[in-house]
Design a protein around this motif. Structure first.
Motif, mmCIF file in Angstrom:
data_model
loop_
_atom_site.group_PDB
_atom_site.id
_atom_site.type_symbol
_atom_site.label_atom_id
_atom_site.label_comp_id
_atom_site.label_asym_id
_atom_site.label_seq_id
_atom_site.Cartn_x
_atom_site.Cartn_y
_atom_site.Cartn_z
ATOM 1 N N ASP A 83 0.841 -1.193 0.000
ATOM 2 C CA ASP A 83 0.000 0.000 0.000
ATOM 3 C C ASP A 83 0.880 1.247 0.000
ATOM 4 O O ASP A 83 2.086 1.178 0.268
ATOM 5 N N LYS A 84 0.279 2.399 -0.271
ATOM 6 C CA LYS A 84 1.042 3.629 -0.516
ATOM 7 C C LYS A 84 1.960 3.998 0.649
ATOM 8 O O LYS A 84 3.146 4.284 0.464
ATOM 9 N N LYS A 85 1.436 3.974 1.866
ATOM 10 C CA LYS A 85 2.236 4.394 3.015
ATOM 11 C C LYS A 85 3.401 3.443 3.250
ATOM 12 O O LYS A 85 4.539 3.874 3.482
ATOM 13 N N LEU A 86 3.131 2.131 3.180
ATOM 14 C CA LEU A 86 4.189 1.156 3.387
ATOM 15 C C LEU A 86 5.209 1.216 2.255
ATOM 16 O O LEU A 86 6.413 1.040 2.482
ATOM 17 N N ARG A 87 4.733 1.477 1.036
ATOM 18 C CA ARG A 87 5.638 1.596 -0.101
ATOM 19 C C ARG A 87 6.604 2.754 0.109
ATOM 20 O O ARG A 87 7.810 2.630 -0.155
ATOM 21 N N GLU A 88 6.124 3.872 0.599
ATOM 22 C CA GLU A 88 6.988 5.026 0.840
ATOM 23 C C GLU A 88 8.008 4.736 1.923
ATOM 24 O O GLU A 88 9.177 5.119 1.822
ATOM 25 N N GLU A 89 7.599 4.046 2.988
ATOM 26 C CA GLU A 89 8.526 3.687 4.065
ATOM 27 C C GLU A 89 9.601 2.732 3.551
ATOM 28 O O GLU A 89 10.789 2.870 3.864
ATOM 29 N N THR A 90 9.181 1.762 2.743
ATOM 30 C CA THR A 90 10.107 0.738 2.259
ATOM 31 C C THR A 90 11.114 1.311 1.277
ATOM 32 O O THR A 90 12.247 0.835 1.182
ATOM 33 N N GLU A 109 8.688 6.453 -7.122
ATOM 34 C CA GLU A 109 9.565 5.409 -6.603
ATOM 35 C C GLU A 109 10.978 5.564 -7.163
ATOM 36 O O GLU A 109 11.969 5.519 -6.423
ATOM 37 N N THR A 157 12.691 8.762 -5.831
ATOM 38 C CA THR A 157 13.078 8.675 -4.426
ATOM 39 C C THR A 157 14.337 7.848 -4.234
ATOM 40 O O THR A 157 15.254 8.244 -3.517
ATOM 41 N N ASP A 191 -1.520 19.482 1.599
ATOM 42 C CA ASP A 191 -0.213 20.141 1.634
ATOM 43 C C ASP A 191 -0.104 21.234 0.580
ATOM 44 O O ASP A 191 0.731 22.130 0.685
#
Length: 380
Positions: free
Chosen positions: A184-191, A215, A218, A331
């Motif tokens: 999911d989006k949040k976990l993808r960003e953390e990973t 991705e 980053t 934001d």
């Protein structure tokens, strides 16, 4: 020398003419019948680089990765890895490992058995396997899950198991094919940040295939933007975003406004374009097109200013329009501003404060303006 955007680290061997590439694709072509998946492609990747192959589905990026892994053979051309032509070397003999989007974990095995599978296949002594698996579990912070099976893990945990299994054999190169697509989006960003930190800690070369621009931007030190089997541009994320080498790259990466104009004057590193609606574009440009040439000018939404009052010089880098749509994203706020000729510009403004005394609303007349260095004159 000023850099384009922020740099993640000072690591930049591609700027050193004496640096030797770790991986080289030299005039590589891959055809499937009448279809050309990779077209006479040449590309260099350096040791310890986090490199991204970015493009839409069918652009050839996964085929390139599979040729490096040994699952596909080039129709023509050479692939050099650490000074060796790897043509004819089977996948299991290559110093690379591949992590698939599906993770491909064995459902009947525990986490530690999955991680140690390749080591057992290679005949490593049991004591060394146990030690290596323990190292990998610690590396991906899954020590307490060693005895669990894949169905007992979250998506992010299964992703880490697959990563640990890929790293257990200590390959020279780790290949990642859409590695975060199932998260999911949040976990993808953390990973994404975890992968970056892990890659630098291990000092390995990572090559990732993705269609996700954020991705690639980053994680990667450099990005190769691909289309129809060709590399269109290879550069750092900041250079790809701020200085696209073509209309295709400008349009493919992020949001962009492209204004059309004809070169009317140039000199001292600046170009003037006569655009639609009487707009004069004055821009800094490294490459100076000839007078009379029609070209595009690309500018990102966040580089545009939106004001009710006309700027001091309303004839240059400024145009009046009407607010057509407004999107509040938390934001930032996004404005779609319709010009007199019907063209719609997209501008985004950071919401630095929670309260706005007199917000811009629908149907208002506003001025859109920008600095000379805000956009880029396109080559094609």
């Amino acid at each position: 020398m000023k850099s384009l955007g922020n740099t993640r680290r000072s690591f930049a061997p591609w700027t050193d003419p004496d640096a030797t590439p770790f991986i080289t694709f030299r005039n590589v072509t891959k055809t499937f019948g009448d279809f050309t998946a990779v077209d006479n492609l040449t590309l260099d990747i350096y040791h310890r680089e986090f490199f991204a192959l970015l493009g839409a589905s069918g652009c050839g990026k996964s085929t390139l990765l599979r040729m490096l892994a040994g699952f596909e053979k080039p129709t023509s051309g050479e692939i050099i890895l650490d000074g060796q032509n790897i043509a004819g070397i089977p996948p299991y003999r290559r110093p690379v490992n591949m992590m698939f989007q599906s993770y491909a974990l064995f459902p009947h095995m525990t986490v530690e058995s999955n991680i140690g599978f390749g080591l057992r296949q290679d005949g490593m002594p049991k004591s060394q396997i146990a030690e290596r698996v323990a190292q990998m579990l610690k590396l991906v912070k899954l020590e307490q899950f060693a005895k669990r099976k894949p169905h007992q893990l979250s998506g992010g945990q299964r992703q880490r198991v697959a990563l640990a299994r890929s790293l257990a054999k200590r390959p020279k190169v780790l290949l990642l094919d859409e590695p975060l697509g199932a998260l999911d989006k949040k976990l993808r960003e953390e990973t994404q940040f975890e992968l970056m930190d892990l890659q630098q800690e291990l000092g390995l070369t990572f090559v990732v295939v993705t269609h996700d621009q954020e991705e690639a931007m980053t994680m990667a030190d450099r990005i190769a933007v691909m289309s129809h089997g060709e590399v269109i541009q290879v550069a750092t994320p900041a250079e790809i975003y701020e200085a696209p080498n073509s209309r295709f790259v400008a349009d493919f990466i992020g949001d962009v406004n492209i204004l059309e104009g004809k070169v009317t004057a140039s000199g001292n590193g600046r170009v003037e374009l006569a655009g639609a609606d009487g707009l004069t574009i004055r821009a800094a440009s490294g490459e100076i097109p000839a007078n009379g040439v029609s070209t595009g000018f690309a500018i990102r939404p966040e580089k545009l200013r939106v004001d009710r009052a006309a700027p001091a010089d309303p004839g240059v880098n400024a145009v009046e329009g009407e607010v057509w749509d407004i999107g509040y994203l938390g934001d930032m706020t996004v404005f779609h501003i319709r010009l007199a000729n019907g063209k719609v510009l997209k501008a985004s403004m950071l919401n630095a404060r929670r309260e706005v005394e007199d917000p811009i609303v629908y149907d208002e007349k506003v001025w859109v303006s920008f600095d000379e260095t805000a956009g880029v004159v396109l080559r094609d």
